[in-house]
Motif scaffolding. Structure first.
Motif, PDB file in Angstrom:
ATOM      1  N   LYS A 131       0.636  -1.059  -0.124  1.00  0.00           N
ATOM      2  CA  LYS A 131      -0.345   0.203   0.061  1.00  0.00           C
ATOM      3  C   LYS A 131       0.528   1.151  -0.279  1.00  0.00           C
ATOM      4  O   LYS A 131       0.325   2.615  -0.749  1.00  0.00           O
ATOM      5  CB  LYS A 131      -0.749   0.197   1.452  1.00  0.00           C
ATOM      6  N   GLN A 132       2.626   1.133   0.915  1.00  0.00           N
ATOM      7  CA  GLN A 132       2.929   2.512   0.672  1.00  0.00           C
ATOM      8  C   GLN A 132       3.860   2.977  -0.640  1.00  0.00           C
ATOM      9  O   GLN A 132       3.772   3.556  -0.832  1.00  0.00           O
ATOM     10  CB  GLN A 132       3.510   1.601   1.662  1.00  0.00           C
ATOM     11  N   CYS A 133       5.233   1.379  -1.024  1.00  0.00           N
ATOM     12  CA  CYS A 133       5.358   1.742  -2.167  1.00  0.00           C
ATOM     13  C   CYS A 133       5.162   1.117  -3.034  1.00  0.00           C
ATOM     14  O   CYS A 133       6.527   1.377  -4.133  1.00  0.00           O
ATOM     15  CB  CYS A 133       6.899   1.302  -0.975  1.00  0.00           C
ATOM     16  N   GLY A 134       4.727   0.263  -3.529  1.00  0.00           N
ATOM     17  CA  GLY A 134       3.596   0.106  -4.307  1.00  0.00           C
ATOM     18  C   GLY A 134       4.843  -0.944  -5.100  1.00  0.00           C
ATOM     19  O   GLY A 134       4.143  -1.781  -6.327  1.00  0.00           O
ATOM     20  N   ALA A 135       5.325  -2.032  -4.418  1.00  0.00           N
ATOM     21  CA  ALA A 135       6.134  -2.955  -4.535  1.00  0.00           C
ATOM     22  C   ALA A 135       4.876  -3.979  -4.837  1.00  0.00           C
ATOM     23  O   ALA A 135       4.557  -4.076  -4.127  1.00  0.00           O
ATOM     24  CB  ALA A 135       7.095  -3.223  -2.991  1.00  0.00           C
ATOM     25  N   MET A 136       5.711  -5.210  -5.551  1.00  0.00           N
ATOM     26  CA  MET A 136       4.980  -6.139  -6.258  1.00  0.00           C
ATOM     27  C   MET A 136       5.485  -7.496  -5.664  1.00  0.00           C
ATOM     28  O   MET A 136       6.296  -7.953  -5.694  1.00  0.00           O
ATOM     29  CB  MET A 136       4.390  -6.217  -7.470  1.00  0.00           C
ATOM     30  N   TYR A 137       4.704  -8.608  -4.868  1.00  0.00           N
ATOM     31  CA  TYR A 137       4.584 -10.078  -4.410  1.00  0.00           C
ATOM     32  C   TYR A 137       3.736 -10.924  -5.255  1.00  0.00           C
ATOM     33  O   TYR A 137       3.369 -10.673  -5.431  1.00  0.00           O
ATOM     34  CB  TYR A 137       5.156 -10.138  -2.492  1.00  0.00           C
ATOM     35  N   HIS A 138       4.408 -12.044  -5.053  1.00  0.00           N
ATOM     36  CA  HIS A 138       3.411 -13.455  -5.598  1.00  0.00           C
ATOM     37  C   HIS A 138       3.826 -14.019  -4.444  1.00  0.00           C
ATOM     38  O   HIS A 138       5.170 -14.625  -4.479  1.00  0.00           O
ATOM     39  CB  HIS A 138       4.653 -13.863  -6.351  1.00  0.00           C
ATOM     40  N   THR A 139       2.739 -14.827  -4.189  1.00  0.00           N
ATOM     41  CA  THR A 139       2.602 -16.078  -3.370  1.00  0.00           C
ATOM     42  C   THR A 139       4.155 -17.107  -3.044  1.00  0.00           C
ATOM     43  O   THR A 139       4.273 -17.695  -2.600  1.00  0.00           O
ATOM     44  CB  THR A 139       1.223 -17.140  -3.045  1.00  0.00           C
ATOM     45  N   THR A 140       3.983 -18.029  -4.687  1.00  0.00           N
ATOM     46  CA  THR A 140       5.120 -18.582  -5.041  1.00  0.00           C
ATOM     47  C   THR A 140       6.444 -18.234  -5.755  1.00  0.00           C
ATOM     48  O   THR A 140       7.284 -18.723  -5.240  1.00  0.00           O
ATOM     49  CB  THR A 140       4.358 -19.628  -5.459  1.00  0.00           C
ATOM     50  N   SER A 141       6.305 -17.686  -6.636  1.00  0.00           N
ATOM     51  CA  SER A 141       7.447 -16.643  -7.237  1.00  0.00           C
ATOM     52  C   SER A 141       8.016 -16.408  -6.133  1.00  0.00           C
ATOM     53  O   SER A 141       9.651 -15.454  -6.969  1.00  0.00           O
ATOM     54  CB  SER A 141       7.176 -16.440  -8.368  1.00  0.00           C
ATOM     55  N   HIS A 142       7.624 -14.982  -5.471  1.00  0.00           N
ATOM     56  CA  HIS A 142       8.276 -13.513  -5.505  1.00  0.00           C
ATOM     57  C   HIS A 142       7.626 -13.736  -3.654  1.00  0.00           C
ATOM     58  O   HIS A 142       7.069 -11.840  -3.079  1.00  0.00           O
ATOM     59  CB  HIS A 142       8.446 -12.586  -6.438  1.00  0.00           C
ATOM     60  N   PRO A 143       7.267 -14.786  -2.695  1.00  0.00           N
ATOM     61  CA  PRO A 143       6.642 -14.229  -1.470  1.00  0.00           C
ATOM     62  C   PRO A 143       7.549 -13.022  -1.133  1.00  0.00           C
ATOM     63  O   PRO A 143       9.179 -12.859  -0.148  1.00  0.00           O
ATOM     64  CB  PRO A 143       6.600 -15.600  -0.645  1.00  0.00           C
ATOM     65  N   LYS A 145       9.140 -11.522   2.733  1.00  0.00           N
ATOM     66  CA  LYS A 145       9.579 -12.854   4.055  1.00  0.00           C
ATOM     67  C   LYS A 145       8.868 -12.656   5.081  1.00  0.00           C
ATOM     68  O   LYS A 145       8.894 -13.879   5.482  1.00  0.00           O
ATOM     69  CB  LYS A 145      10.774 -12.028   4.564  1.00  0.00           C
ATOM     70  N   ALA A 146       7.619 -11.532   5.863  1.00  0.00           N
ATOM     71  CA  ALA A 146       7.218 -11.981   6.384  1.00  0.00           C
ATOM     72  C   ALA A 146       5.081 -11.778   6.370  1.00  0.00           C
ATOM     73  O   ALA A 146       5.194 -10.603   5.155  1.00  0.00           O
ATOM     74  CB  ALA A 146       6.649 -10.431   8.031  1.00  0.00           C
ATOM     75  N   VAL A 147       4.869 -12.408   5.524  1.00  0.00           N
ATOM     76  CA  VAL A 147       3.133 -12.697   4.973  1.00  0.00           C
ATOM     77  C   VAL A 147       2.600 -11.072   5.433  1.00  0.00           C
ATOM     78  O   VAL A 147       2.565 -10.737   6.675  1.00  0.00           O
ATOM     79  CB  VAL A 147       2.136 -13.840   6.231  1.00  0.00           C
ATOM     80  N   GLY A 148       2.562 -10.533   4.302  1.00  0.00           N
ATOM     81  CA  GLY A 148       1.307  -9.386   4.555  1.00  0.00           C
ATOM     82  C   GLY A 148       1.682  -8.001   4.906  1.00  0.00           C
ATOM     83  O   GLY A 148       1.807  -7.345   4.834  1.00  0.00           O
ATOM     84  N   VAL A 149       3.551  -7.897   4.476  1.00  0.00           N
ATOM     85  CA  VAL A 149       4.675  -7.178   4.867  1.00  0.00           C
ATOM     86  C   VAL A 149       5.600  -6.457   4.338  1.00  0.00           C
ATOM     87  O   VAL A 149       6.555  -7.580   3.682  1.00  0.00           O
ATOM     88  CB  VAL A 149       5.279  -7.351   6.260  1.00  0.00           C
ATOM     89  N   CYS A 150       5.573  -5.422   3.933  1.00  0.00           N
ATOM     90  CA  CYS A 150       6.710  -5.726   2.332  1.00  0.00           C
ATOM     91  C   CYS A 150       7.635  -5.103   3.060  1.00  0.00           C
ATOM     92  O   CYS A 150       8.706  -5.271   4.197  1.00  0.00           O
ATOM     93  CB  CYS A 150       5.483  -4.135   2.301  1.00  0.00           C
ATOM     94  N   ASP A 151       9.145  -6.355   2.381  1.00  0.00           N
ATOM     95  CA  ASP A 151      10.442  -6.119   2.703  1.00  0.00           C
ATOM     96  C   ASP A 151      10.847  -4.940   2.359  1.00  0.00           C
ATOM     97  O   ASP A 151      11.490  -4.860   3.477  1.00  0.00           O
ATOM     98  CB  ASP A 151      11.326  -7.095   1.365  1.00  0.00           C
ATOM     99  N   GLU A 152      10.645  -3.964   1.469  1.00  0.00           N
ATOM    100  CA  GLU A 152      11.089  -2.901   1.179  1.00  0.00           C
ATOM    101  C   GLU A 152      11.353  -1.839   2.328  1.00  0.00           C
ATOM    102  O   GLU A 152      11.946  -0.855   2.726  1.00  0.00           O
ATOM    103  CB  GLU A 152      10.898  -1.937   0.430  1.00  0.00           C
TER     104      GLU A 152
END
Ligand code: AP5
Length: 213
Positions: A131-143, A145-152
């Protein structure tokens, strides 16, 4: 450098646009992001656009063309830009050409990310965005590190309203009917380069960089 990223929903336009903007220090312009920001602000534009987006339909040409016209005239676009999600119809492409001509500019390259519909369904069903920086994740190809929280940035991750199966299927139909004809349009202008969109994000980024360079 003025680049258009074409491709069906979930083909990786946003992912590749984020990487390109960092590599080449030119802004990414995503009509989807601009429209979603308007919807969450609840402003007039958001009210008009939201209903179309929820149904997987395109927002009317005159609305998005107006947005792009203002955006590409801003100072940070002087050295170029990456268009993610625009144009999406032949009318939008023609209007873009007119705008650029009046500024003595042109599109340099159109990169088409080719991904089949089955892969799109897998990618979009598993996508989450910060919501904050727009970084994108995917459950399997790019999860993350912590569920629901942006790494960046530690921001909260959310799933887009239009990423449910029924709306994804509608978006794909709309893409086939209204946006796919742009491939021939840019092929005729000698600007189209096709990047097979299967592979890791980094593999695809190297292909896209070669095409853009
Ligand atoms: P928009 O936001 O543009 O959505 P879209 O075109 O449907 O594309 P997406 O953002 O869903 O996917 P993407 O190709 O960017 O893929 P991503 O990188 O996120 O538009 C939304 C709506 O706004 C439209 O339906 C319409 O209503 C309206 N709109 C917008 N522009 C408009 C216009 N010009 N005219 C009219 N209406 C307009 O990747 C997807 C997922 O896959 C992510 O989870 C990512 O991590 C993962 N992924 C990416 N690359 C890979 C890979 N190589 N391998 C595995 N997973 C990958």
């Amino acid at each position: 450098m003025r680049v258009i990223l074409l491709g069906p929903p979930g083909s990786g336009k946003g992912t590749q646009a984020n990487l390109l903007q960092e590599r080449f220090s030119i802004p990414k312009i995503s009509t989807g992001d601009i429209l979603r920001a308007a919807v969450s602000d609840g402003n007039e534009l958001g009210k008009q656009a939201g209903a179309y987006m929820d149904q997987g339909q395109l927002v009317p040409d005159e609305i998005v063309v107006g947005l792009i016209k203002n955006r590409i005239q801003e100072a940070d676009c002087r050295n170029g830009f990456i268009l993610d999600g625009f144009p999406r119809t032949i009318v939008q492409a023609e209007k873009l050409e007119e705008m650029l001509r009046s500024m003595n500019q042109d599109i340099d390259v159109v990169v088409d990310l080719e991904v089949d519909h089955q892969e799109v369904l897998v990618r979009l069903a598993g996508r989450s965005t910060c919501k904050q920086c727009g970084a994108m994740y995917h459950t399997t190809s790019h999860p993350p590190k912590a569920v629901g929280v942006c790494d960046e940035c530690g921001g909260e991750l959310y799933q887009r309203e239009d990423d449910n199966e029924a709306t994804i299927l509608k978006r794909l139909t709309v893409y086939d009917r209204q946006t796919a004809p742009l491939k021939q349009y840019y092929e005729n202008q000698g600007k189209l380069k096709t990047a097979p969109g299967r592979g890791t994000v980094d593999e695809i980024f190297s292909r896209v960089c070669e095409m853009v360079n």
